[in-house]
Write an enzyme that holds these catalytic residues in place. Sequence first.
Site, PDB file in Angstrom:
ATOM      1  N   TYR A  56       0.823  -1.217   0.000  1.00 38.91           N
ATOM      2  CA  TYR A  56       0.000   0.000   0.000  1.00 38.91           C
ATOM      3  C   TYR A  56       0.857   1.267   0.000  1.00 38.91           C
ATOM      4  O   TYR A  56       0.428   2.290  -0.533  1.00 38.91           O
ATOM      5  CB  TYR A  56      -1.018  -0.020   1.152  1.00 38.91           C
ATOM      6  CG  TYR A  56      -2.162  -0.931   0.805  1.00 38.91           C
ATOM      7  CD1 TYR A  56      -3.168  -0.510  -0.062  1.00 38.91           C
ATOM      8  CD2 TYR A  56      -2.189  -2.244   1.263  1.00 38.91           C
ATOM      9  CE1 TYR A  56      -4.189  -1.361  -0.440  1.00 38.91           C
ATOM     10  CE2 TYR A  56      -3.207  -3.116   0.891  1.00 38.91           C
ATOM     11  CZ  TYR A  56      -4.198  -2.658   0.043  1.00 38.91           C
ATOM     12  OH  TYR A  56      -5.206  -3.506  -0.350  1.00 38.91           O
ATOM     13  N   ARG A  59       1.469   1.749  -3.609  1.00 34.15           N
ATOM     14  CA  ARG A  59       0.273   2.229  -4.315  1.00 34.15           C
ATOM     15  C   ARG A  59      -0.039   3.680  -3.929  1.00 34.15           C
ATOM     16  O   ARG A  59      -0.439   4.488  -4.764  1.00 34.15           O
ATOM     17  CB  ARG A  59      -0.918   1.313  -4.015  1.00 34.15           C
ATOM     18  CG  ARG A  59      -0.723  -0.063  -4.670  1.00 34.15           C
ATOM     19  CD  ARG A  59      -1.929  -0.936  -4.543  1.00 34.15           C
ATOM     20  NE  ARG A  59      -3.091  -0.391  -5.200  1.00 34.15           N
ATOM     21  CZ  ARG A  59      -4.338  -0.797  -4.952  1.00 34.15           C
ATOM     22  NH1 ARG A  59      -4.563  -1.744  -4.058  1.00 34.15           N
ATOM     23  NH2 ARG A  59      -5.346  -0.257  -5.587  1.00 34.15           N
ATOM     24  N   GLN A  90     -15.111   1.560  -6.820  1.00 33.72           N
ATOM     25  CA  GLN A  90     -14.329   0.490  -6.179  1.00 33.72           C
ATOM     26  C   GLN A  90     -12.877   0.942  -6.041  1.00 33.72           C
ATOM     27  O   GLN A  90     -12.066   0.249  -5.443  1.00 33.72           O
ATOM     28  CB  GLN A  90     -14.367  -0.769  -7.046  1.00 33.72           C
ATOM     29  CG  GLN A  90     -15.757  -1.334  -7.262  1.00 33.72           C
ATOM     30  CD  GLN A  90     -15.740  -2.400  -8.351  1.00 33.72           C
ATOM     31  OE1 GLN A  90     -15.534  -3.576  -8.094  1.00 33.72           O
ATOM     32  NE2 GLN A  90     -15.948  -1.978  -9.587  1.00 33.72           N
ATOM     33  N   ASN A  91     -12.564   2.100  -6.641  1.00 33.77           N
ATOM     34  CA  ASN A  91     -11.172   2.565  -6.642  1.00 33.77           C
ATOM     35  C   ASN A  91     -10.816   3.202  -5.307  1.00 33.77           C
ATOM     36  O   ASN A  91     -11.615   3.927  -4.720  1.00 33.77           O
ATOM     37  CB  ASN A  91     -10.956   3.568  -7.781  1.00 33.77           C
ATOM     38  CG  ASN A  91     -11.201   2.936  -9.140  1.00 33.77           C
ATOM     39  OD1 ASN A  91     -11.201   1.713  -9.260  1.00 33.77           O
ATOM     40  ND2 ASN A  91     -11.411   3.759 -10.154  1.00 33.77           N
ATOM     41  N   HIS A 108     -14.837   0.502  -1.529  1.00 30.61           N
ATOM     42  CA  HIS A 108     -13.665  -0.296  -1.128  1.00 30.61           C
ATOM     43  C   HIS A 108     -12.663   0.526  -0.311  1.00 30.61           C
ATOM     44  O   HIS A 108     -11.503   0.139  -0.176  1.00 30.61           O
ATOM     45  CB  HIS A 108     -12.968  -0.892  -2.364  1.00 30.61           C
ATOM     46  CG  HIS A 108     -13.729  -2.018  -3.002  1.00 30.61           C
ATOM     47  ND1 HIS A 108     -13.384  -2.603  -4.188  1.00 30.61           N
ATOM     48  CD2 HIS A 108     -14.839  -2.689  -2.596  1.00 30.61           C
ATOM     49  CE1 HIS A 108     -14.238  -3.569  -4.502  1.00 30.61           C
ATOM     50  NE2 HIS A 108     -15.141  -3.627  -3.545  1.00 30.61           N
ATOM     51  N   CYS A 119      -8.490   1.259  17.960  1.00 29.37           N
ATOM     52  CA  CYS A 119      -9.541   2.194  18.414  1.00 29.37           C
ATOM     53  C   CYS A 119     -10.506   2.595  17.304  1.00 29.37           C
ATOM     54  O   CYS A 119     -11.410   3.395  17.538  1.00 29.37           O
ATOM     55  CB  CYS A 119      -8.901   3.439  19.027  1.00 29.37           C
ATOM     56  SG  CYS A 119      -8.120   4.518  17.805  1.00 29.37           S
ATOM     57  N   GLY A 175     -15.336   0.748 -16.553  1.00 32.07           N
ATOM     58  CA  GLY A 175     -13.956   0.327 -16.259  1.00 32.07           C
ATOM     59  C   GLY A 175     -13.826  -0.710 -15.172  1.00 32.07           C
ATOM     60  O   GLY A 175     -12.868  -0.682 -14.400  1.00 32.07           O
ATOM     61  N   SER A 177     -14.146  -5.057 -14.389  1.00 32.96           N
ATOM     62  CA  SER A 177     -14.191  -6.354 -15.070  1.00 32.96           C
ATOM     63  C   SER A 177     -15.374  -7.216 -14.639  1.00 32.96           C
ATOM     64  O   SER A 177     -15.643  -8.241 -15.243  1.00 32.96           O
ATOM     65  CB  SER A 177     -12.887  -7.110 -14.815  1.00 32.96           C
ATOM     66  OG  SER A 177     -12.763  -7.380 -13.433  1.00 32.96           O
TER      67      SER A 177
HETATM   68  P1  OAD Z   1     -10.074  -5.018 -12.972  1.00 38.88           P
HETATM   69  O1  OAD Z   1      -8.597  -4.887 -13.169  1.00 38.88           O
HETATM   70  O2  OAD Z   1     -10.602  -6.339 -12.570  1.00 38.88           O
HETATM   71  O3  OAD Z   1     -10.834  -4.589 -14.324  1.00 38.88           O
HETATM   72  C1  OAD Z   1     -10.531  -3.413 -15.003  1.00 38.88           C
HETATM   73  C2  OAD Z   1     -11.433  -3.319 -16.230  1.00 38.88           C
HETATM   74  O4  OAD Z   1     -11.161  -2.073 -16.871  1.00 38.88           O
HETATM   75  C3  OAD Z   1     -11.194  -4.413 -17.270  1.00 38.88           C
HETATM   76  O5  OAD Z   1     -12.440  -4.931 -17.728  1.00 38.88           O
HETATM   77  C4  OAD Z   1     -10.460  -3.703 -18.404  1.00 38.88           C
HETATM   78  O6  OAD Z   1     -10.771  -4.208 -19.686  1.00 38.88           O
HETATM   79  C5  OAD Z   1     -11.003  -2.299 -18.256  1.00 38.88           C
HETATM   80  N1  OAD Z   1     -10.081  -1.259 -18.752  1.00 38.88           N
HETATM   81  C6  OAD Z   1      -8.726  -1.246 -18.773  1.00 38.88           C
HETATM   82  N2  OAD Z   1      -8.255  -0.107 -19.276  1.00 38.88           N
HETATM   83  C7  OAD Z   1      -9.336   0.657 -19.602  1.00 38.88           C
HETATM   84  C8  OAD Z   1      -9.521   1.946 -20.187  1.00 38.88           C
HETATM   85  N3  OAD Z   1      -8.483   2.717 -20.524  1.00 38.88           N
HETATM   86  N4  OAD Z   1     -10.780   2.388 -20.364  1.00 38.88           N
HETATM   87  C9  OAD Z   1     -11.859   1.639 -20.011  1.00 38.88           C
HETATM   88  N5  OAD Z   1     -11.744   0.408 -19.472  1.00 38.88           N
HETATM   89  C10 OAD Z   1     -10.513  -0.078 -19.252  1.00 38.88           C
HETATM   90  O7  OAD Z   1     -10.500  -3.865 -11.937  1.00 38.88           O
HETATM   91  P2  OAD Z   1     -11.840  -3.739 -11.092  1.00 38.88           P
HETATM   92  O8  OAD Z   1     -12.988  -4.321 -11.824  1.00 38.88           O
HETATM   93  O9  OAD Z   1     -11.935  -2.344 -10.655  1.00 38.88           O
HETATM   94  O10 OAD Z   1     -10.574  -4.894  -4.920  1.00 38.88           O
HETATM   95  O11 OAD Z   1     -11.509  -4.649  -9.855  1.00 38.88           O
HETATM   96  C11 OAD Z   1     -12.464  -4.755  -8.822  1.00 38.88           C
HETATM   97  C12 OAD Z   1     -11.783  -4.981  -7.506  1.00 38.88           C
HETATM   98  O12 OAD Z   1     -10.885  -6.093  -7.614  1.00 38.88           O
HETATM   99  C13 OAD Z   1     -10.881  -3.844  -7.040  1.00 38.88           C
HETATM  100  O13 OAD Z   1     -11.565  -2.825  -6.371  1.00 38.88           O
HETATM  101  C14 OAD Z   1      -9.905  -4.537  -6.142  1.00 38.88           C
HETATM  102  C15 OAD Z   1      -9.611  -5.732  -7.011  1.00 38.88           C
HETATM  103  O14 OAD Z   1      -9.135  -6.851  -6.417  1.00 38.88           O
HETATM  104  C16 OAD Z   1      -9.861  -5.152  -3.798  1.00 38.88           C
HETATM  105  O15 OAD Z   1      -8.650  -5.047  -3.742  1.00 38.88           O
HETATM  106  C17 OAD Z   1     -10.688  -5.560  -2.635  1.00 38.88           C
END
Ligand code: OAD
Length: 235
Positions: A56, A59, A90-91, A108, A119, A175, A177
Amino acid sequence: MPHYRSIVILTGAGLSAESGLSTFRDANGIWAKYDWRDVATPQGFEKNPALVHEFYNMRRRAHAGVKPNAAHLALGRLSREHEATTIVTQNVDCLHEAAGTARLIHMHGEAMKSLCAHCNARGPWIGDMSVATVCSACGKAGGMRPDVVWFGEMPYHMETIGKLLLACDLFISIGTSGHVYPAAGFVAAAADAGAHTVELNLEPSQGASLFAEAIYGPATEVVPAYVERLLAGEA
Ligand code: OAD
């Protein structure tokens, strides 16, 4: 003005990709380099807190230098011009805030915030964190962690999000998956409640067939164009 009454927008890592932040599940994504069990679960933190802090810290440093892109800015404008628009992200970055978003829910959590396991105090956090970091509220060390939701933990604000999904007439997913629940289930909940559902993503997500409409392309292109049409009442 949009002809929708109430809009819910779910965003994921793909929205921030063109700002320079890594996604999770793409070929060069974060989960290709790290095992999520080690760095994004309570068990991983218990086993090796130093590794989780290192992850982290890395990040947080990456987040510190980035700027909102055209997609964040378009969503910020939409949220300011259409009052009943809520962005559920989720970001864990702060790019929606930097884009002037009016109503934002970090389901998230946030990498730039801390949470003390001793605490429960929360606060802003900019620099690195370690096992030796002392909580400014209770004075104890060893309990400080980033205020993010790990796998196996309950995402934040689920009750509020559930109510918004039931009441919305437009649900847009951008954006993400569609691999991670409960967020991946929002499209079905909104559709069940009668909302029109739209996916804006680089490619079809895991749940693509659940959406009534889809537009594929980079977020910085498809999101501003869609927001423009929405504000003109043409989407
Ligand atoms: P993912 O990495 O699973 O998915 C990202 C999505 O964005 C994919 O479908 C890509 O095709 C798409 N993508 C990539 N570049 C792009 C662009 N320039 N424009 C539009 N789309 C684009 O990320 P999340 O779905 O956000 O949670 O992941 C969900 C959660 O899984 C996160 O919050 C995190 C992760 O593990 C935790 O850590 C608890």
